[in-house]
Each structure stands twice: as structure tokens, then as C-alpha cells.
Write a protein that holds these residues in place. Structure first.
Motif, PDB file in Angstrom:
ATOM      1  N   LYS A  17      -8.513  14.382   6.224  1.00 41.93           N
ATOM      2  CA  LYS A  17      -8.725  13.134   6.520  1.00 41.93           C
ATOM      3  C   LYS A  17      -9.180  12.281   4.892  1.00 41.93           C
ATOM      4  CE  LYS A  17     -10.715  13.828  11.145  1.00 41.93           C
ATOM      5  NZ  LYS A  17     -11.944  13.678  11.903  1.00 41.93           N
ATOM      6  N   SER A  18      -8.289  12.426   4.108  1.00 36.77           N
ATOM      7  CA  SER A  18      -8.604  12.128   2.610  1.00 36.77           C
ATOM      8  C   SER A  18      -7.131  11.147   2.207  1.00 36.77           C
ATOM      9  CB  SER A  18      -8.776  13.061   1.652  1.00 36.77           C
ATOM     10  OG  SER A  18      -7.665  13.916   1.424  1.00 36.77           O
ATOM     11  N   VAL A  19      -7.418  10.321   1.431  1.00 36.62           N
ATOM     12  CA  VAL A  19      -6.492   9.490   0.984  1.00 36.62           C
ATOM     13  C   VAL A  19      -6.582   9.272  -0.620  1.00 36.62           C
ATOM     14  CG1 VAL A  19      -6.103   8.135   3.053  1.00 36.62           C
ATOM     15  CG2 VAL A  19      -7.779   7.374   1.273  1.00 36.62           C
ATOM     16  N   ASP A  20      -5.239   8.978  -1.250  1.00 35.62           N
ATOM     17  CA  ASP A  20      -5.072   8.613  -2.425  1.00 35.62           C
ATOM     18  C   ASP A  20      -4.222   7.682  -2.716  1.00 35.62           C
ATOM     19  OD1 ASP A  20      -4.998   8.404  -5.221  1.00 35.62           O
ATOM     20  OD2 ASP A  20      -4.935  10.561  -5.623  1.00 35.62           O
ATOM     21  N   LEU A  21      -4.416   6.212  -2.372  1.00 30.37           N
ATOM     22  CA  LEU A  21      -3.611   5.043  -2.422  1.00 30.37           C
ATOM     23  C   LEU A  21      -3.507   4.198  -3.575  1.00 30.37           C
ATOM     24  CD1 LEU A  21      -4.316   4.364   1.415  1.00 30.37           C
ATOM     25  CD2 LEU A  21      -2.544   5.833   0.564  1.00 30.37           C
ATOM     26  N   ASN A  22      -2.372   3.509  -3.829  1.00 28.90           N
ATOM     27  CA  ASN A  22      -2.428   2.640  -4.474  1.00 28.90           C
ATOM     28  C   ASN A  22      -2.044   1.300  -3.674  1.00 28.90           C
ATOM     29  OD1 ASN A  22      -2.347   3.897  -7.255  1.00 28.90           O
ATOM     30  ND2 ASN A  22      -0.331   4.776  -6.688  1.00 28.90           N
ATOM     31  N   ILE A  64      -6.893   1.357  -6.597  1.00 25.22           N
ATOM     32  CA  ILE A  64      -6.707   2.386  -6.089  1.00 25.22           C
ATOM     33  C   ILE A  64      -7.658   2.764  -5.306  1.00 25.22           C
ATOM     34  CG2 ILE A  64      -5.455   3.392  -8.186  1.00 25.22           C
ATOM     35  CD1 ILE A  64      -8.016   4.977  -8.737  1.00 25.22           C
ATOM     36  N   LEU A  65      -7.387   3.440  -4.052  1.00 23.99           N
ATOM     37  CA  LEU A  65      -8.281   3.911  -3.121  1.00 23.99           C
ATOM     38  C   LEU A  65      -8.319   5.228  -2.767  1.00 23.99           C
ATOM     39  CD1 LEU A  65      -8.829   1.803   0.274  1.00 23.99           C
ATOM     40  CD2 LEU A  65      -8.936   4.086   0.296  1.00 23.99           C
ATOM     41  N   LYS A  66      -9.170   5.910  -3.079  1.00 20.38           N
ATOM     42  CA  LYS A  66      -9.233   7.339  -3.179  1.00 20.38           C
ATOM     43  C   LYS A  66     -10.577   7.866  -2.249  1.00 20.38           C
ATOM     44  CE  LYS A  66      -8.534  11.189  -6.355  1.00 20.38           C
ATOM     45  NZ  LYS A  66      -8.267  11.654  -7.617  1.00 20.38           N
ATOM     46  N   GLY A  67     -10.645   8.806  -1.450  1.00 26.19           N
ATOM     47  CA  GLY A  67     -11.712   9.588  -0.849  1.00 26.19           C
ATOM     48  C   GLY A  67     -11.404   9.825   0.437  1.00 26.19           C
ATOM     49  N   ASP A  68     -12.294  10.248   1.256  1.00 20.47           N
ATOM     50  CA  ASP A  68     -12.361  10.735   2.615  1.00 20.47           C
ATOM     51  C   ASP A  68     -13.151   9.929   3.454  1.00 20.47           C
ATOM     52  OD1 ASP A  68     -14.718  11.769   2.081  1.00 20.47           O
ATOM     53  OD2 ASP A  68     -13.840  13.699   1.343  1.00 20.47           O
ATOM     54  N   GLN A  69     -13.440  10.356   4.494  1.00 20.98           N
ATOM     55  CA  GLN A  69     -14.259   9.788   5.424  1.00 20.98           C
ATOM     56  C   GLN A  69     -15.981   9.582   5.432  1.00 20.98           C
ATOM     57  OE1 GLN A  69     -14.291  11.729   9.454  1.00 20.98           O
ATOM     58  NE2 GLN A  69     -14.865  13.452   8.598  1.00 20.98           N
ATOM     59  N   LYS A  70     -16.207  10.736   4.361  1.00 25.00           N
ATOM     60  CA  LYS A  70     -17.490  10.647   3.995  1.00 25.00           C
ATOM     61  C   LYS A  70     -17.777   9.460   2.640  1.00 25.00           C
ATOM     62  CE  LYS A  70     -18.812  15.119   5.323  1.00 25.00           C
ATOM     63  NZ  LYS A  70     -19.249  16.412   5.119  1.00 25.00           N
ATOM     64  N   LEU A  71     -16.810   9.495   1.816  1.00 23.78           N
ATOM     65  CA  LEU A  71     -17.088   8.737   0.505  1.00 23.78           C
ATOM     66  C   LEU A  71     -15.691   8.378   0.077  1.00 23.78           C
ATOM     67  CD1 LEU A  71     -18.517   7.710  -1.900  1.00 23.78           C
ATOM     68  CD2 LEU A  71     -17.944   9.734  -3.060  1.00 23.78           C
ATOM     69  N   ILE A 114       0.869  -1.088   0.075  1.00 21.70           N
ATOM     70  CA  ILE A 114      -0.110  -0.017  -0.097  1.00 21.70           C
ATOM     71  C   ILE A 114       0.791   1.094   0.007  1.00 21.70           C
ATOM     72  CG2 ILE A 114      -1.803   1.180   1.160  1.00 21.70           C
ATOM     73  CD1 ILE A 114      -2.673  -1.388   2.620  1.00 21.70           C
ATOM     74  N   SER A 115       0.547   1.930  -1.053  1.00 20.30           N
ATOM     75  CA  SER A 115       1.471   3.367  -1.045  1.00 20.30           C
ATOM     76  C   SER A 115       0.777   4.255  -1.648  1.00 20.30           C
ATOM     77  CB  SER A 115       2.559   3.105  -1.837  1.00 20.30           C
ATOM     78  OG  SER A 115       2.469   2.874  -3.045  1.00 20.30           O
ATOM     79  N   GLY A 116       1.043   5.542  -1.356  1.00 25.55           N
ATOM     80  CA  GLY A 116       0.413   6.808  -1.834  1.00 25.55           C
ATOM     81  C   GLY A 116       0.403   8.015  -1.028  1.00 25.55           C
ATOM     82  N   ASP A 117      -0.752   8.954  -1.362  1.00 28.70           N
ATOM     83  CA  ASP A 117      -0.765  10.110  -0.520  1.00 28.70           C
ATOM     84  C   ASP A 117      -1.966  10.307   0.348  1.00 28.70           C
ATOM     85  OD1 ASP A 117       1.325  11.250  -2.334  1.00 28.70           O
ATOM     86  OD2 ASP A 117      -0.285  11.778  -3.784  1.00 28.70           O
ATOM     87  N   LEU A 118      -1.859  10.971   1.362  1.00 25.92           N
ATOM     88  CA  LEU A 118      -2.905  11.180   2.495  1.00 25.92           C
ATOM     89  C   LEU A 118      -2.673  12.590   2.994  1.00 25.92           C
ATOM     90  CD1 LEU A 118      -1.286  10.938   5.419  1.00 25.92           C
ATOM     91  CD2 LEU A 118      -1.065   8.710   4.923  1.00 25.92           C
ATOM     92  N   ALA A 119      -3.776  13.163   3.419  1.00 28.71           N
ATOM     93  CA  ALA A 119      -3.903  14.360   4.039  1.00 28.71           C
ATOM     94  C   ALA A 119      -4.637  14.308   5.369  1.00 28.71           C
ATOM     95  CB  ALA A 119      -4.695  15.349   3.131  1.00 28.71           C
ATOM     96  N   ASP A 160     -15.472  -1.742  -9.108  1.00 31.29           N
ATOM     97  CA  ASP A 160     -15.395  -0.371  -8.311  1.00 31.29           C
ATOM     98  C   ASP A 160     -16.282  -0.473  -7.398  1.00 31.29           C
ATOM     99  OD1 ASP A 160     -15.851   2.159  -8.045  1.00 31.29           O
ATOM    100  OD2 ASP A 160     -16.372   2.783  -9.993  1.00 31.29           O
ATOM    101  N   VAL A 161     -16.039  -0.029  -6.212  1.00 29.27           N
ATOM    102  CA  VAL A 161     -16.561   0.032  -4.927  1.00 29.27           C
ATOM    103  C   VAL A 161     -16.698   1.128  -4.339  1.00 29.27           C
ATOM    104  CG1 VAL A 161     -16.860  -1.389  -2.685  1.00 29.27           C
ATOM    105  CG2 VAL A 161     -16.048  -2.737  -4.470  1.00 29.27           C
ATOM    106  N   LYS A 162     -17.795   1.630  -3.962  1.00 28.74           N
ATOM    107  CA  LYS A 162     -18.079   3.025  -3.335  1.00 28.74           C
ATOM    108  C   LYS A 162     -18.571   2.596  -2.028  1.00 28.74           C
ATOM    109  CE  LYS A 162     -18.730   6.086  -7.356  1.00 28.74           C
ATOM    110  NZ  LYS A 162     -17.923   5.175  -8.191  1.00 28.74           N
ATOM    111  N   LEU A 163     -17.800   3.342  -0.926  1.00 28.73           N
ATOM    112  CA  LEU A 163     -18.198   3.423   0.453  1.00 28.73           C
ATOM    113  C   LEU A 163     -18.688   4.773   1.009  1.00 28.73           C
ATOM    114  CD1 LEU A 163     -14.857   1.386   1.711  1.00 28.73           C
ATOM    115  CD2 LEU A 163     -17.145   0.500   1.158  1.00 28.73           C
TER     116      LEU A 163
END
Length: 526
Positions: free
Chosen positions: A84-89, A117-124, A75-80, A141-144
């Protein structure tokens, strides 16, 4: 007051410094990695989980771990942190699933790979990826929403049935391809909504594997294909199924699965266009076609199946509860039955029957009545006509009782039948469907004459042996009567001549008549 404020501010800065030092420095990363590794191994007591790399900063993360030295998670990528958001591979690569048995509690085979890829924040959160599951080309494609599945779309292209069975550690009963297109709008059971379309192509049964596993004798190639459309509703999956195979086709308009209790309710139509295609399964030669429709109910404890068919110009109904089968047969045509089974055409009647059979023990019984039965010209009727000059094919048997016991493929029967001039019983009859043989004893009363018949040998062309002793006597009487009637005067003259020679002229006439009357008495009064 100023000193208190400064102390409070210093405490916060020290705490943040400690947090930063613990989370975002190499030393801190090492401590966190060790904590994660130990926690996983404690929860999964049989695990051999090892963190190879762990690097966390305020804007980046890199995590590499192994499970049992054959499975890698990356798992690697960006986070803020503030937003509370992420953009991960991510990538999961398991080379040997069998080594994970202690985690899955089931032996699995083969390999598994997925990345995305996993991208989003605590809401989506949006998770998109690809996989080679069952050697397919799969994407998803899975949306949480609030970390709960809200929408799931996936496309499985050319998954191999043989790889699915191998992965699940099952014998390779068949091979073929499966395509699945799923669109689920809401993955929560209570508000489930979506559709899944499944297409099966190029299916072929592996006869050798099936024969070994289920003690079958399959030889012919069995191919199959199918279409399944499943609509998802709250707590339910409702499917329409069209499944085509070489021996038979199965159609289901509505199969409903309760996803909470796993109870199944379904209709079905089984269509067999050519019964000869079932030979490998039944080891019995048949011909013709049949359609059977009914309902299925499956719960955790019980299986119930019912069905009905217009069969052989009559009606067939059955109920199966777990292993116990009961069938009701009305008005079937016996000649059509013998034609379907390739048996000799020897008897004509309508038949009613009640059948009870246990599919587990393969034992049961048949209680049948044959109505308005009549013998057809055959070896049995020809023998009777030859010796007794009696046409048994003209006799009508209004009601015939037949009782049979079934023990696997051996059927033992008793039959009783009566007409105006005949009475026939079969105290012993054995049909062995495995060997395709018959051994039956037939007792016949015909105009006061009793004789026995044995039917034995191959079921399709049995040998008929008749005890002709009594029939010969009957034949001799009838032939004698005809001869005496035709040659009465000549016999008288010849007898008179012989009597004159031995008894003299006076007594010869009277004595000749007496002798002729004696012959007539022996052969009958006619």
C-alpha cells in the motif's frame, strides 16, 4: 470435503481474475476510467470532466484528465498494492481559471500550475512540489500521517500583489512583491503549532484605480512595505506587524485571530510623522505629527476601535462602534490647532470638546467649551482699536460655548462669549472644508455700543468687514471730547465774539458757556 475446498479455491481464483481483468487490463482500465469520469460529472453537476488516459497495472499508474478542456491533471508513477505504497509524479496545469467559476463559485482569473511528487504509504505520505502561483517561485513540502496534515513547510518567493488581486478578480489597487516562509509542525487546529513570516517589498498604490473605486483624489506616489510574523497556537494565529507607508506607519504588537470563530483582537499604534502627507486623503492642508494608539475588536457582527493620543498639548480619546464615532477632547491648545490647520492665528485658549459622528452618513455634532480665551492682534482687533480706541486683546473670556453641526465637510456653528466689557455672539457660521471657505456673522457689544462683523472668503485668509456706523459715532464723541478739552478757552473766545456781533454785549458771555456745555453734553461729560 475435498470438492468443497476445490470449489472455494476456484471461486477465489475466479474473483481475483475478475478483479485483475477489471483493474489491470486495457478493457478493465477503460471501464474504470468511464466510471471515474461519470462519478465526477455526477457529483460536480456542472462539470465537463474527461479522462483522456488511464492505465493501471500492479506496479504502475498513468492518469491524464481534463476539466473544461483548459485544465490538465497528470498523475503517473509506481505503486505497490500489497505494501500500500506509492511513488507518483503529478502535474496540474490550468490555463484559464475563469472557466472554473462553476466549480469554485467565485470568478478567478489567470492561470495556475503546480507539479511535484507524492511518495509514501498509508501511515506517512510526503508531498513535495513547486508552483508559479501569483507568478511566484513557490515550493512546498506537506507530510500526511494517517492521511491528515502533520507538517507543512512552504516558501513563496516574489509573489506579485497585482497578480494576487487579478487572480481573485479584484481591481489592481496596488503592486509589489510578497515573500512568505511558513513552517507548520501540526496543521490540526486543536494542536496547531508553527510560524509564518511574511515580507512585503516594493509596494506601490495604483492611484487611478483607488480614486475610481473609493472616490478619492490621490495624486502623490504612495509606497509601502511591511513585515508580519505570525505564530500559530491551538485554534489561534498571533501576529506582530510592522507596516510602513508614505503617509503613515502602523505597528501591531499582538493581533490574535481565533481560527474557529474568526474573532480578531489587536492593539495598534498609528504614527504619522508629517500630517502634510495626508492631504490627498483629507483634501485639507495640515502640518505637524501625531501618534495614535488603541485596540481593535472584530467579530462577525461588530467592529470596535478605541484610541488615544496626546494631541496639541491636550488629550484625545475616541471610541468607534461600527459606524458611530464618539470622541472626547481635553485641554487642547487652540493656537496649536490653528497652526496645525494653517488657519490664521487669531485667538488663544484651551478647549474641551465632545464629538459625535457617523462615518457612514458623515453627519455629527460638536459641543465644545473654550476656556480663558483671548483675542490675538488681528484685523478684527485692529479695526475695533482704530474706531473705538479699545484694545479687545486685553479682554479675558473665561468660558466660551461652541456648538456645531457637521454635514459631511460642512460645519455650521453657534458661538457665545462674554468678558467684563464685551459680549460677542456668532449666531451663524458656516465652514465648507471642501471649498475651504468661511461665512460667519459676529455680533459684538462693546461698552454699550453694538456692531456687526462679517467674516467671509478663503478660510486661510478671510475678509473681515465691520459695520462701523456705531463705532464712528463713538470715535467722533471721543475725538470731539479731546478737541473741546484741548481748545476750550479758544472756543469760548471765538463764540463770544460771534455772539457779541449777533446778540449784543450783555448776553454774549452767558450764552457762550451754555453752548460749550451743550457740545460737552453731546460728546460726553468728560
Amino acid at each position: 470435503m475435498k470438492k468443497v475446498f476445490l470449489f472455494f479455491l476456484a471461486s477465489i481464483l475466479i474473483f481475483l481474475g475478475l478483479v485483475y481483468g477489471l483493474l489491470f487490463t486495457p478493457t478493465g482500465n477503460s471501464i474504470v476510467a468511464s466510471y471515474i469520469q461519470n462519478s465526477v460529472n455526477e457529483k460536480l453537476t456542472q462539470a465537463d470532466f474527461k479522462v483522456e488516459e488511464f492505465s493501471l497495472t500492479t506496479s504502475k499508474i498513468n492518469f491524464v484528465a481534463n476539466i473544461d478542456s483548459n485544465s490538465k491533471i497528470n498523475i503517473s508513477g509506481d505503486l505497490a498494492l500489497l505494501s500500500k505504497s506509492v511513488d507518483l509524479n503529478y502535474e496540474v496545469n490550468i490555463k484559464d481559471l475563469s472557466k472554473l467559476e462553476k466549480f469554485t463559485n467565485q470568478k478567478l482569473n489567470g492561470s495556475f500550475f503546480t507539479k511535484g511528487i507524492l511518495k509514501g504509504d498509508q501511515k506517512l505520505v510526503d508531498i513535495k512540489g513547486i508552483s508559479d502561483i501569483f507568478e511566484s517561485e513557490t515550493n512546498y513540502d506537506v507530510k500526511l500521517v494517517d492521511f491528515k496534515p502533520s507538517q507543512v513547510n512552504f516558501l513563496v518567493n516574489k509573489a506579485k500583489i497585482e497578480k494576487l488581486l487579478y487572480t481573485l478578480n479584484q481591481p489592481i489597487y496596488a503592486q509589489g512583491l510578497v515573500n512568505i516562509d511558513g513552517k507548520i509542525k501540526n496543521a490540526n487546529l486543536d494542536s496547531l503549532d508553527g510560524i509564518i513570516a511574511t515580507i512585503i517589498t516594493d509596494g506601490k498604490v495604483n492611484n487611478n484605480v483607488v480614486n475610481t473605486a473609493f472616490n478619492q483624489k490621490l495624486k502623490s506616489l504612495i509606497s509601502f512595505k511591511g513585515d508580519i510574523v505570525t505564530n500559530l497556537e491551538p485554534n489561534k494565529a498571533i501576529s506582530k506587524i510592522d507596516f510602513f507607508t508614505t503617509p503613515a506607519n502602523i505597528f501591531v504588537k499582538k493581533a490574535t485571530v481565533d481560527l474557529k470563530t474568526m474573532k480578531i483582537n489587536s492593539d495598534y499604534l498609528l504614527s504619522i510623522a508629517d500630517l502634510s502627507n495626508l492631504y490627498d486623503f483629507t483634501q485639507t492642508k495640515m502640518r505637524g505629527a501625531i501618534n495614535l494608539d488603541g485596540n481593535i475588536e472584530k467579530t462577525a457582527k461588530d467592529l470596535k476601535v478605541d484610541g488615544k493620543s496626546n494631541l496639541l498639548s491636550g488629550r484625545f480619546n475616541f471610541n468607534l462602534v461600527n459606524d458611530d464615532l464618539k470622541a472626547d477632547i481635553k485641554d487642547i491648545d487652540l493656537r496649536k490647532l490653528t497652526h496645525m490647520m494653517y488657519y490664521p492665528d487669531f485667538f488663544s485658549s484651551k478647549a474641551d470638546a465632545n464629538v459625535a459622528f457617523n462615518t457612514k452618513t458623515q453627519k455629527g455634532s460638536i459641543d465644545a467649551k473654550l476656556l480663558n480665551g483671548q483675542f490675538l492682534p488681528n484685523e478684527f482687533s485692529t479695526l475695533i482699536n482704530t474706531f473705538a480706541k479699545f484694545d479687545i486683546t486685553k479682554e479675558i473670556y473665561e468660558e466660551i460655548d461652541l456648538k456645531s453641526d457637521i454635514d459631511k465637510k460642512v460645519i455650521n456653528s453657534v458661538i457665545n462669549m462674554k468678558s467684563k466689557l464685551t459680549e460677542i455672539s456668532v449666531p451663524k457660521s458656516k465652514i465648507d472644508l471642501n471649498k475651504s471657505t468661511i461665512d460667519a456673522q459676529i455680533q459684538t457689544k462693546l461698552k454699550g455700543i453694538e456692531f456687526n462683523t462679517v467674516v467671509s472668503g478663503n478660510l486661510n485668509s478671510p475678509k473681515v468687514s465691520v459695520d462701523t456706523t456705531e463705532l464712528l459715532k463713538l470715535k467722533i464723541k471721543k475725538e470731539g471730547k479731546k478737541f473741546i478739552k484741548k481748545n476750550k478757552e479758544k472756543l469760548k473766545e471765538k463764540l463770544k465774539e460771534k455772539l457779541r456781533e449777533k446778540l449784543g454785549a450783555e448776553a454774549s458771555g452767558q450764552t457762550a458757556d451754555d453752548i460749550i456745555n451743550g457740545f460737552r453734553a453731546f460728546f460726553g461729560n468728560n
